[in-house]
Scaffold this motif. Structure first.
Motif, PDB file in Angstrom:
ATOM      1  N   ALA A 162       0.848  -1.188   0.000  1.00  0.00           N
ATOM      2  CA  ALA A 162       0.000   0.000   0.000  1.00  0.00           C
ATOM      3  C   ALA A 162       0.886   1.241   0.000  1.00  0.00           C
ATOM      4  CB  ALA A 162      -0.920   0.011   1.216  1.00  0.00           C
ATOM      5  N   ALA A 163       0.559   2.188  -0.886  1.00  0.00           N
ATOM      6  CA  ALA A 163       1.300   3.448  -0.962  1.00  0.00           C
ATOM      7  C   ALA A 163       0.310   4.606  -0.978  1.00  0.00           C
ATOM      8  CB  ALA A 163       2.178   3.489  -2.206  1.00  0.00           C
ATOM      9  N   ALA A 164       0.512   5.577  -0.095  1.00  0.00           N
ATOM     10  CA  ALA A 164      -0.329   6.768  -0.032  1.00  0.00           C
ATOM     11  C   ALA A 164       0.558   7.996  -0.218  1.00  0.00           C
ATOM     12  CB  ALA A 164      -1.048   6.836   1.310  1.00  0.00           C
ATOM     13  N   ASN A 165       0.155   8.875  -1.148  1.00  0.00           N
ATOM     14  CA  ASN A 165       0.914  10.083  -1.455  1.00  0.00           C
ATOM     15  C   ASN A 165      -0.011  11.293  -1.351  1.00  0.00           C
ATOM     16  OD1 ASN A 165       3.305   8.570  -2.395  1.00  0.00           O
ATOM     17  ND2 ASN A 165       1.923   7.938  -4.027  1.00  0.00           N
ATOM     18  N   ALA A 166       0.388  12.305  -0.592  1.00  0.00           N
ATOM     19  CA  ALA A 166      -0.426  13.515  -0.435  1.00  0.00           C
ATOM     20  C   ALA A 166       0.447  14.743  -0.664  1.00  0.00           C
ATOM     21  CB  ALA A 166      -1.045  13.548   0.954  1.00  0.00           C
ATOM     22  N   TYR A 167      -0.020  15.640  -1.557  1.00  0.00           N
ATOM     23  CA  TYR A 167       0.705  16.866  -1.888  1.00  0.00           C
ATOM     24  C   TYR A 167      -0.250  18.044  -1.758  1.00  0.00           C
ATOM     25  CZ  TYR A 167       3.654  13.377  -4.173  1.00  0.00           C
ATOM     26  OH  TYR A 167       4.425  12.280  -4.432  1.00  0.00           O
ATOM     27  N   HIS A 170       3.280  30.200  -4.135  1.00  0.00           N
ATOM     28  CA  HIS A 170       3.184  30.960  -2.886  1.00  0.00           C
ATOM     29  C   HIS A 170       2.007  30.422  -2.084  1.00  0.00           C
ATOM     30  CE1 HIS A 170       6.057  34.198  -3.790  1.00  0.00           C
ATOM     31  NE2 HIS A 170       5.664  34.029  -5.047  1.00  0.00           N
ATOM     32  N   ASN A 171       2.222  30.277  -0.768  1.00  0.00           N
ATOM     33  CA  ASN A 171       1.145  29.905   0.136  1.00  0.00           C
ATOM     34  C   ASN A 171       0.950  31.021   1.153  1.00  0.00           C
ATOM     35  OD1 ASN A 171      -0.798  28.350   1.602  1.00  0.00           O
ATOM     36  ND2 ASN A 171       0.814  27.922   3.093  1.00  0.00           N
ATOM     37  N   PHE A 172      -0.204  31.730   1.045  1.00  0.00           N
ATOM     38  CA  PHE A 172      -0.590  32.747   2.025  1.00  0.00           C
ATOM     39  C   PHE A 172      -1.697  32.214   2.935  1.00  0.00           C
ATOM     40  CE2 PHE A 172       1.068  35.138  -1.595  1.00  0.00           C
ATOM     41  CZ  PHE A 172       1.975  35.968  -0.979  1.00  0.00           C
ATOM     42  N   GLY A 173      -2.244  31.059   2.599  1.00  0.00           N
ATOM     43  CA  GLY A 173      -3.316  30.441   3.378  1.00  0.00           C
ATOM     44  C   GLY A 173      -2.778  29.339   4.261  1.00  0.00           C
ATOM     45  N   THR A 174      -3.516  28.255   4.377  1.00  0.00           N
ATOM     46  CA  THR A 174      -3.060  27.101   5.149  1.00  0.00           C
ATOM     47  C   THR A 174      -3.116  25.848   4.292  1.00  0.00           C
ATOM     48  OG1 THR A 174      -5.276  26.676   6.042  1.00  0.00           O
ATOM     49  CG2 THR A 174      -3.838  28.053   7.372  1.00  0.00           C
ATOM     50  N   ILE A 175      -2.153  24.987   4.520  1.00  0.00           N
ATOM     51  CA  ILE A 175      -2.088  23.692   3.842  1.00  0.00           C
ATOM     52  C   ILE A 175      -1.981  22.629   4.929  1.00  0.00           C
ATOM     53  CG2 ILE A 175      -0.753  22.189   2.316  1.00  0.00           C
ATOM     54  CD1 ILE A 175       0.249  24.719   0.879  1.00  0.00           C
ATOM     55  N   THR A 176      -2.905  21.674   4.913  1.00  0.00           N
ATOM     56  CA  THR A 176      -2.877  20.553   5.848  1.00  0.00           C
ATOM     57  C   THR A 176      -3.019  19.270   5.044  1.00  0.00           C
ATOM     58  OG1 THR A 176      -3.928  21.903   7.559  1.00  0.00           O
ATOM     59  CG2 THR A 176      -3.953  19.508   7.888  1.00  0.00           C
ATOM     60  N   ILE A 177      -1.978  18.459   5.021  1.00  0.00           N
ATOM     61  CA  ILE A 177      -1.929  17.267   4.175  1.00  0.00           C
ATOM     62  C   ILE A 177      -1.581  16.046   5.026  1.00  0.00           C
ATOM     63  CG2 ILE A 177      -0.658  16.179   2.264  1.00  0.00           C
ATOM     64  CD1 ILE A 177      -2.578  18.374   1.396  1.00  0.00           C
ATOM     65  N   THR A 178      -2.284  14.934   4.764  1.00  0.00           N
ATOM     66  CA  THR A 178      -2.058  13.688   5.504  1.00  0.00           C
ATOM     67  C   THR A 178      -2.011  12.515   4.536  1.00  0.00           C
ATOM     68  OG1 THR A 178      -3.278  14.557   7.401  1.00  0.00           O
ATOM     69  CG2 THR A 178      -2.947  12.182   7.331  1.00  0.00           C
ATOM     70  N   ALA A 179      -1.063  11.613   4.753  1.00  0.00           N
ATOM     71  CA  ALA A 179      -0.984  10.357   3.990  1.00  0.00           C
ATOM     72  C   ALA A 179      -0.950   9.191   4.973  1.00  0.00           C
ATOM     73  CB  ALA A 179       0.256  10.330   3.094  1.00  0.00           C
ATOM     74  N   ASN A 180      -1.773   8.171   4.722  1.00  0.00           N
ATOM     75  CA  ASN A 180      -1.839   6.974   5.574  1.00  0.00           C
ATOM     76  C   ASN A 180      -1.742   5.721   4.706  1.00  0.00           C
ATOM     77  OD1 ASN A 180      -2.569   8.492   7.990  1.00  0.00           O
ATOM     78  ND2 ASN A 180      -4.556   8.761   7.022  1.00  0.00           N
ATOM     79  N   ALA A 181      -0.836   4.834   5.047  1.00  0.00           N
ATOM     80  CA  ALA A 181      -0.730   3.540   4.367  1.00  0.00           C
ATOM     81  C   ALA A 181      -0.866   2.444   5.427  1.00  0.00           C
ATOM     82  CB  ALA A 181       0.603   3.406   3.639  1.00  0.00           C
ATOM     83  N   THR A 182      -1.837   1.525   5.226  1.00  0.00           N
ATOM     84  CA  THR A 182      -2.087   0.480   6.228  1.00  0.00           C
ATOM     85  C   THR A 182      -2.341  -0.873   5.562  1.00  0.00           C
ATOM     86  OG1 THR A 182      -4.435   1.065   6.275  1.00  0.00           O
ATOM     87  CG2 THR A 182      -3.037   2.089   7.943  1.00  0.00           C
TER      88      THR A 182
END
Length: 181
Positions: A57-62, A74-86
């Protein structure tokens, strides 16, 4: 064998020269979850049983991905990224008067990148908040039950986790962080 792949990208520049901006008040949130499960249990009377199980299992989050080309992001806001492999797997064999073998191989890999310039010469600038989380859990069970015979059981598990706030990628990159990672 079982293969599971999950990929999520908030803003993707793709190939070519791109300018990408996540503005103040804007939020990029994403979760990529890859799960794989496999079970193999042969039973043999007066012979041999062989059980092999492979799960990957491979999980990729960008949050923001530049791809190929000279990109400016440019990021002036917020970025919240999560990757889960189980991934999970089990193999078992049962014989009466014979040889039993069970082999299981489980691999989980998760990758989270808040801002990724990609290939070529890029400018990656964070002015606010980037949060990345990456988890990987691999579970494997291997069992043989042999009456009047012999058995062999093998289980191998691998869990790889990668988390990066800001990445330039290949090329001559400029990375600027004026916020929090």
């Amino acid at each position: 064998s079982n293969t599971s792949l999950a990929t999520i990208t908030g803003i993707d520049g793709g190939a070519g020269n791109d300018t990408m901006t996540n503005y103040t008040g804007a939020t990029i949130t994403g979760t990529a979850t890859a799960m794989g499960e496999i079970v193999n249990v042969p039973i043999s009377l007066l012979g041999a049983s062989n059980a092999d199980a492979t799960s990957t299992a491979a999980a990729n989050a960008y949050g923001m991905a530049g791809g190929a080309g000279n990109d400016t992001m440019h990021n002036f806001g917020t970025i919240t990224i999560t990757a889960n492999a189980t991934p999970e797997g089990s193999a078992g064999g049962a014989t009466i008067g014979g040889y039993g073998e069970a082999d299981v191989s489980i691999t989980g890999t998760s990758t989270s990148i808040g801002m990724d310039g990609g290939d070529d010469d890029d400018t990656v600038a964070n002015h606010n908040a980037v949060t990345v989380t990456s988890t990987s859990t691999s579970t494997g069970v291997s069992v043989t039950v042999d009456l009047l015979g012999a058995g062999f059981a093998n289980a191998s598990t691998t869990a790889n986790t990668y988390a990066t706030g800001l990445a330039g990628g290949l090329g001559n990159d400029t990375i600027d962080n004026g916020g929090t990672i």
